[in-house]
Design a protein around this motif. Structure first.
Motif, PDB file in Angstrom:
ATOM      1  N   THR A 237       0.805  -1.224   0.000  1.00 56.76           N
ATOM      2  CA  THR A 237       0.000   0.000   0.000  1.00 56.76           C
ATOM      3  C   THR A 237       0.832   1.265   0.000  1.00 56.76           C
ATOM      4  N   GLY A 238       2.118   1.145   0.367  1.00 55.23           N
ATOM      5  CA  GLY A 238       2.971   2.325   0.453  1.00 55.23           C
ATOM      6  C   GLY A 238       2.716   3.163   1.693  1.00 55.23           C
ATOM      7  N   LEU A 239       2.005   2.592   2.679  1.00 51.05           N
ATOM      8  CA  LEU A 239       1.674   3.319   3.898  1.00 51.05           C
ATOM      9  C   LEU A 239       2.485   2.815   5.079  1.00 51.05           C
ATOM     10  N   LEU A 240       2.595   3.655   6.080  1.00 57.03           N
ATOM     11  CA  LEU A 240       3.268   3.274   7.309  1.00 57.03           C
ATOM     12  C   LEU A 240       2.342   2.420   8.163  1.00 57.03           C
ATOM     13  N   ARG A 241       2.956   1.620   9.009  1.00 55.82           N
ATOM     14  CA  ARG A 241       2.190   0.741   9.903  1.00 55.82           C
ATOM     15  C   ARG A 241       1.171   1.543  10.723  1.00 55.82           C
ATOM     16  N   GLY A 242       1.618   2.675  11.265  1.00 54.25           N
ATOM     17  CA  GLY A 242       0.729   3.496  12.088  1.00 54.25           C
ATOM     18  C   GLY A 242      -0.464   4.026  11.317  1.00 54.25           C
ATOM     19  N   SER A 243      -0.275   4.322  10.036  1.00 52.82           N
ATOM     20  CA  SER A 243      -1.376   4.819   9.219  1.00 52.82           C
ATOM     21  C   SER A 243      -2.416   3.737   8.995  1.00 52.82           C
ATOM     22  N   LEU A 244      -1.955   2.523   8.703  1.00 58.05           N
ATOM     23  CA  LEU A 244      -2.895   1.413   8.510  1.00 58.05           C
ATOM     24  C   LEU A 244      -3.662   1.127   9.799  1.00 58.05           C
ATOM     25  N   TYR A 245      -2.943   1.103  10.927  1.00 64.28           N
ATOM     26  CA  TYR A 245      -3.608   0.863  12.202  1.00 64.28           C
ATOM     27  C   TYR A 245      -4.580   1.996  12.534  1.00 64.28           C
ATOM     28  N   GLY A 246      -4.174   3.222  12.204  1.00 63.88           N
ATOM     29  CA  GLY A 246      -5.004   4.370  12.530  1.00 63.88           C
ATOM     30  C   GLY A 246      -6.342   4.358  11.809  1.00 63.88           C
ATOM     31  N   VAL A 247      -6.362   3.857  10.589  1.00 64.40           N
ATOM     32  CA  VAL A 247      -7.593   3.844   9.800  1.00 64.40           C
ATOM     33  C   VAL A 247      -8.385   2.558  10.020  1.00 64.40           C
ATOM     34  N   PHE A 248      -7.691   1.420  10.073  1.00 60.84           N
ATOM     35  CA  PHE A 248      -8.386   0.131  10.062  1.00 60.84           C
ATOM     36  C   PHE A 248      -8.315  -0.645  11.377  1.00 60.84           C
ATOM     37  N   GLY A 249      -7.508  -0.203  12.315  1.00 63.23           N
ATOM     38  CA  GLY A 249      -7.451  -0.836  13.625  1.00 63.23           C
ATOM     39  C   GLY A 249      -6.343  -1.853  13.781  1.00 63.23           C
ATOM     40  N   ASP A 250      -6.346  -2.912  12.964  1.00 63.32           N
ATOM     41  CA  ASP A 250      -5.325  -3.949  13.027  1.00 63.32           C
ATOM     42  C   ASP A 250      -5.391  -4.753  11.739  1.00 63.32           C
ATOM     43  N   LYS A 251      -4.612  -5.826  11.666  1.00 65.95           N
ATOM     44  CA  LYS A 251      -4.588  -6.618  10.434  1.00 65.95           C
ATOM     45  C   LYS A 251      -5.962  -7.201  10.125  1.00 65.95           C
ATOM     46  N   HIS A 252      -6.644  -7.642  11.153  1.00 67.20           N
ATOM     47  CA  HIS A 252      -7.984  -8.196  10.946  1.00 67.20           C
ATOM     48  C   HIS A 252      -8.935  -7.138  10.394  1.00 67.20           C
ATOM     49  N   GLY A 253      -8.820  -5.926  10.908  1.00 66.52           N
ATOM     50  CA  GLY A 253      -9.639  -4.829  10.408  1.00 66.52           C
ATOM     51  C   GLY A 253      -9.340  -4.511   8.948  1.00 66.52           C
ATOM     52  N   ILE A 254      -8.054  -4.565   8.579  1.00 67.63           N
ATOM     53  CA  ILE A 254      -7.675  -4.342   7.180  1.00 67.63           C
ATOM     54  C   ILE A 254      -8.295  -5.432   6.306  1.00 67.63           C
ATOM     55  N   MET A 255      -8.251  -6.665   6.787  1.00 75.12           N
ATOM     56  CA  MET A 255      -8.817  -7.775   6.037  1.00 75.12           C
ATOM     57  C   MET A 255     -10.320  -7.583   5.810  1.00 75.12           C
ATOM     58  N   LEU A 256     -11.047  -7.214   6.863  1.00 73.68           N
ATOM     59  CA  LEU A 256     -12.482  -7.008   6.737  1.00 73.68           C
ATOM     60  C   LEU A 256     -12.794  -5.898   5.741  1.00 73.68           C
ATOM     61  N   ALA A 257     -12.053  -4.794   5.834  1.00 71.70           N
ATOM     62  CA  ALA A 257     -12.280  -3.680   4.914  1.00 71.70           C
ATOM     63  C   ALA A 257     -11.924  -4.056   3.485  1.00 71.70           C
ATOM     64  N   ALA A 258     -10.840  -4.826   3.319  1.00 71.88           N
ATOM     65  CA  ALA A 258     -10.435  -5.268   1.980  1.00 71.88           C
ATOM     66  C   ALA A 258     -11.478  -6.201   1.383  1.00 71.88           C
ATOM     67  N   LEU A 259     -12.029  -7.087   2.200  1.00 68.34           N
ATOM     68  CA  LEU A 259     -13.066  -7.993   1.713  1.00 68.34           C
ATOM     69  C   LEU A 259     -14.322  -7.226   1.327  1.00 68.34           C
ATOM     70  N   ASP A 260     -14.700  -6.247   2.136  1.00 69.33           N
ATOM     71  CA  ASP A 260     -15.852  -5.403   1.799  1.00 69.33           C
ATOM     72  C   ASP A 260     -15.641  -4.723   0.448  1.00 69.33           C
ATOM     73  N   HIS A 261     -14.444  -4.167   0.274  1.00 63.53           N
ATOM     74  CA  HIS A 261     -14.132  -3.446  -0.962  1.00 63.53           C
ATOM     75  C   HIS A 261     -14.189  -4.384  -2.155  1.00 63.53           C
ATOM     76  N   TYR A 262     -13.565  -5.541  -2.032  1.00 64.84           N
ATOM     77  CA  TYR A 262     -13.539  -6.493  -3.145  1.00 64.84           C
ATOM     78  C   TYR A 262     -14.943  -7.015  -3.456  1.00 64.84           C
ATOM     79  N   SER A 263     -15.702  -7.328  -2.418  1.00 62.82           N
ATOM     80  CA  SER A 263     -17.019  -7.923  -2.635  1.00 62.82           C
ATOM     81  C   SER A 263     -17.986  -6.964  -3.313  1.00 62.82           C
ATOM     82  N   GLU A 264     -17.847  -5.674  -3.050  1.00 59.31           N
ATOM     83  CA  GLU A 264     -18.715  -4.709  -3.729  1.00 59.31           C
ATOM     84  C   GLU A 264     -18.555  -4.823  -5.244  1.00 59.31           C
ATOM     85  N   GLY A 265     -17.322  -4.927  -5.694  1.00 61.39           N
ATOM     86  CA  GLY A 265     -17.079  -5.083  -7.121  1.00 61.39           C
ATOM     87  C   GLY A 265     -17.558  -6.427  -7.635  1.00 61.39           C
ATOM     88  N   ALA A 266     -17.334  -7.489  -6.857  1.00 65.05           N
ATOM     89  CA  ALA A 266     -17.728  -8.834  -7.287  1.00 65.05           C
ATOM     90  C   ALA A 266     -19.238  -8.942  -7.419  1.00 65.05           C
TER      91      ALA A 266
END
Length: 209
Positions: A53-82
């Protein structure tokens, strides 16, 4: 387990001099989806996501919470297109039975083209999901309901024009067709020949008449 924060279209990252730097959340989630898709949730590290993503760890955590949060948001994003792409295929300007067959054949072709671990992001996520991951389970269930509803609506249109058996329960048939779609994805992981998967589509279509 933390919940992902709602990501806006533009989110901010603090640069080296303390100035906020905007980034596009859709692009970040598309890149994160690619990493999870390629490697799976458990094999993906935060460093992998930072690199993609080109982002810092703190930026990802700040927006999405943790790795699990990033996964949930990524799945939401992908599924909308699917889901949108499935809806578009099923709404093609042809008879509903042809639109349905063409949509299933698309998944057969894609399943062969993406043979191996990569397969389908939603399918891979479902297969990798841990039994106690209720948040992810709820996400996947919601995606499946939306797809099954689209398939059921196409069956109803086919029943109305006499192409499909009018006594079939459209909800049950929608779930059946969703199973066919997901099954094509799973079988495609072991590099099935396209003709074999096309045969499955033909059998599924015959079950509707």
């Amino acid at each position: 387990m933390s919940h992902p924060k709602q990501a806006s279209k533009k989110a901010g990252e603090v640069g080296q001099r303390g100035r906020p730097r905007e980034f596009d959340a859709d692009t970040v989630l598309a890149n994160a989806s690619q990493v999870f898709w390629d490697h799976g949730y458990h094999a993906t590290s935060i460093d992998d996501l930072c690199k993609a993503t080109g982002l810092l760890r703190g930026s990802l955590y700040g927006v999405f919470g943790d790795k699990h949060g990033i996964m949930l948001a990524a799945l939401d994003h992908y599924s909308e297109g699917a889901v949108a792409r499935l809806a578009q295929r099923l709404a093609a300007p042809v008879e509903p039975e042809q639109a349905l067959r063409d949509a299933l054949l698309h998944y057969a072709r894609v399943s062969c083209a993406l043979s191996g671990r990569r397969s389908c992001f939603i399918t891979n996520t479902t297969l990798e999901m841990q039994p106690d991951d209720e948040e992810l389970r709820a996400r996947v269930a919601a995606i499946q309901r939306r797809m099954a509803t689209l398939l059921a609506a196409t069956v109803i249109r086919g029943q109305a024009n006499g192409a499909f058996d009018s006594t079939l329960d459209e909800k049950a048939v929608g779930n059946f067709l969703l199973c066919v779609m997901q099954g094509l994805r799973v079988m495609g992981r072991v590099a099935q020949e396209e003709d074999a998967l096309t045969g499955i589509v033909d059998v599924a279509m015959r079950a509707l008449v």
